[in-house]
Motif scaffolding. Structure first.
Motif, PDB file in Angstrom:
ATOM      1  N   ARG A   1       1.313  -1.691  -0.515  1.00  0.00           N
ATOM      2  CA  ARG A   1       0.563   0.286  -0.002  1.00  0.00           C
ATOM      3  C   ARG A   1       0.984   0.965  -0.188  1.00  0.00           C
ATOM      4  O   ARG A   1       0.154   2.141  -0.503  1.00  0.00           O
ATOM      5  CB  ARG A   1      -0.630   0.051   1.251  1.00  0.00           C
ATOM      6  CG  ARG A   1      -2.047  -0.981   1.324  1.00  0.00           C
ATOM      7  CD  ARG A   1      -2.984  -1.392   1.999  1.00  0.00           C
ATOM      8  NE  ARG A   1      -3.305   0.315   2.914  1.00  0.00           N
ATOM      9  CZ  ARG A   1      -3.133   0.859   3.786  1.00  0.00           C
ATOM     10  NH1 ARG A   1      -2.007   0.319   4.308  1.00  0.00           N
ATOM     11  NH2 ARG A   1      -3.463   1.876   3.988  1.00  0.00           N
TER      12      ARG A   1
ATOM     13  N   SER B   1      -2.374   0.461  -8.501  1.00  0.00           N
ATOM     14  CA  SER B   1      -2.848   2.277  -8.871  1.00  0.00           C
ATOM     15  C   SER B   1      -4.166   3.019  -8.082  1.00  0.00           C
ATOM     16  O   SER B   1      -3.410   3.200  -7.932  1.00  0.00           O
ATOM     17  CB  SER B   1      -3.951   1.978 -11.021  1.00  0.00           C
ATOM     18  OG  SER B   1      -5.124   1.925 -10.659  1.00  0.00           O
ATOM     19  N   GLN B   2      -4.654   1.998  -6.754  1.00  0.00           N
ATOM     20  CA  GLN B   2      -5.557   2.064  -6.582  1.00  0.00           C
ATOM     21  C   GLN B   2      -4.879   1.361  -4.596  1.00  0.00           C
ATOM     22  O   GLN B   2      -5.096   1.880  -3.750  1.00  0.00           O
ATOM     23  CB  GLN B   2      -7.220   0.959  -6.167  1.00  0.00           C
ATOM     24  CG  GLN B   2      -7.121   1.817  -7.912  1.00  0.00           C
ATOM     25  CD  GLN B   2      -8.127   3.327  -7.556  1.00  0.00           C
ATOM     26  OE1 GLN B   2      -8.351   3.387  -6.861  1.00  0.00           O
ATOM     27  NE2 GLN B   2      -7.203   4.104  -8.428  1.00  0.00           N
ATOM     28  N   ARG B   3      -4.099   1.309  -4.961  1.00  0.00           N
ATOM     29  CA  ARG B   3      -3.252   0.709  -3.257  1.00  0.00           C
ATOM     30  C   ARG B   3      -3.295   1.930  -2.113  1.00  0.00           C
ATOM     31  O   ARG B   3      -3.544   1.490  -1.408  1.00  0.00           O
ATOM     32  CB  ARG B   3      -1.774   0.498  -3.691  1.00  0.00           C
ATOM     33  CG  ARG B   3      -1.151   1.373  -4.086  1.00  0.00           C
ATOM     34  CD  ARG B   3       0.682   0.804  -4.237  1.00  0.00           C
ATOM     35  NE  ARG B   3       1.326   1.909  -4.923  1.00  0.00           N
ATOM     36  CZ  ARG B   3       1.136   3.074  -5.723  1.00  0.00           C
ATOM     37  NH1 ARG B   3       0.550   2.377  -6.841  1.00  0.00           N
ATOM     38  NH2 ARG B   3       2.207   3.659  -6.225  1.00  0.00           N
ATOM     39  N   GLU B   4      -3.415   2.924  -2.733  1.00  0.00           N
ATOM     40  CA  GLU B   4      -3.550   3.935  -1.711  1.00  0.00           C
ATOM     41  C   GLU B   4      -4.623   4.377  -1.021  1.00  0.00           C
ATOM     42  O   GLU B   4      -4.760   4.778   0.164  1.00  0.00           O
ATOM     43  CB  GLU B   4      -2.900   5.504  -2.107  1.00  0.00           C
ATOM     44  CG  GLU B   4      -1.448   5.609  -2.776  1.00  0.00           C
ATOM     45  CD  GLU B   4      -1.589   6.582  -3.029  1.00  0.00           C
ATOM     46  OE1 GLU B   4      -1.890   7.594  -3.506  1.00  0.00           O
ATOM     47  OE2 GLU B   4       0.213   6.491  -3.018  1.00  0.00           O
ATOM     48  N   ASN B   5      -5.569   3.387  -1.676  1.00  0.00           N
ATOM     49  CA  ASN B   5      -7.398   3.817  -1.200  1.00  0.00           C
ATOM     50  C   ASN B   5      -7.772   2.862  -1.024  1.00  0.00           C
ATOM     51  O   ASN B   5      -8.700   2.151   0.312  1.00  0.00           O
ATOM     52  CB  ASN B   5      -8.041   4.106  -1.986  1.00  0.00           C
ATOM     53  CG  ASN B   5      -7.801   5.785  -3.010  1.00  0.00           C
ATOM     54  OD1 ASN B   5      -7.863   5.993  -2.714  1.00  0.00           O
ATOM     55  ND2 ASN B   5      -7.406   5.357  -4.514  1.00  0.00           N
ATOM     56  N   LEU B   6      -7.000   1.610  -0.564  1.00  0.00           N
ATOM     57  CA  LEU B   6      -7.363   0.145   0.057  1.00  0.00           C
ATOM     58  C   LEU B   6      -6.396  -0.141   1.252  1.00  0.00           C
ATOM     59  O   LEU B   6      -6.579   0.963   1.774  1.00  0.00           O
ATOM     60  CB  LEU B   6      -6.081  -1.001  -0.209  1.00  0.00           C
ATOM     61  CG  LEU B   6      -6.478  -1.478  -1.794  1.00  0.00           C
ATOM     62  CD1 LEU B   6      -5.012  -1.957  -2.754  1.00  0.00           C
ATOM     63  CD2 LEU B   6      -7.603  -1.687  -2.322  1.00  0.00           C
ATOM     64  N   SER B   7      -7.359  -0.437   2.874  1.00  0.00           N
ATOM     65  CA  SER B   7      -8.321  -0.762   3.873  1.00  0.00           C
ATOM     66  C   SER B   7      -6.566  -1.404   4.027  1.00  0.00           C
ATOM     67  O   SER B   7      -6.522  -2.182   3.420  1.00  0.00           O
ATOM     68  CB  SER B   7      -8.829  -0.995   4.360  1.00  0.00           C
ATOM     69  OG  SER B   7      -9.507  -1.838   4.102  1.00  0.00           O
TER      70      SER B   7
ATOM     71  N   VAL C   1     -12.920  -1.927  -4.411  1.00  0.00           N
ATOM     72  CA  VAL C   1     -12.366  -1.252  -5.257  1.00  0.00           C
ATOM     73  C   VAL C   1     -12.137  -1.447  -6.727  1.00  0.00           C
ATOM     74  O   VAL C   1     -13.320   0.072  -7.692  1.00  0.00           O
ATOM     75  CB  VAL C   1     -11.023  -1.493  -4.891  1.00  0.00           C
ATOM     76  CG1 VAL C   1      -9.952  -1.154  -6.428  1.00  0.00           C
ATOM     77  CG2 VAL C   1     -10.856  -1.029  -3.143  1.00  0.00           C
TER      78      VAL C   1
END
Length: 99
Positions: free
Chosen positions: A14, A59-65, A80
């Motif tokens: 992340r 591309s969405q790693r920063e939005n994953l919890s 996601v």
């Protein structure tokens, strides 16, 4: 991989750690391929969808919890991805029904 190491790897991914991302890929690729083969026999479609899934994860790693369970990770992936970007139509719905 012990749960604490898995959580550390997930957190590193992340944060943008490419080696952690590769480790997650290596850890889950066979399971994803097996799951895909239960849905279709089209090997190229399965591989393309898994590639799309991992590109989307990156591309969405920063939005994953942060998470400490595989089911929560799968739920996160399906959250996601959402129905409009489901790696293959119905895969996330099928996953949810199997749980």
């Amino acid at each position: 991989m012990p749960l604490s190491e898995e959580a550390e790897c997930w957190d590193a991914f992340r944060a943008g750690d490419r080696a952690a991302f590769g480790q997650i890929y290596d850890q889950h690729i066979q399971e994803l391929l097996s799951y895909g083969y239960r849905i279709t026999s089209d090997r190229q479609l399965i591989r393309d969808n898994i590639q799309d899934l991992f590109l989307h994860l990156w591309s969405q790693r920063e939005n994953l919890s942060p998470t400490d369970s595989k089911n929560e990770k799968a739920d996160g992936v399906c959250s996601v991805v959402g129905p409009e970007k489901d790696p293959s139509p119905g895969v996330c719905d099928t996953y949810r029904l199997q749980r």
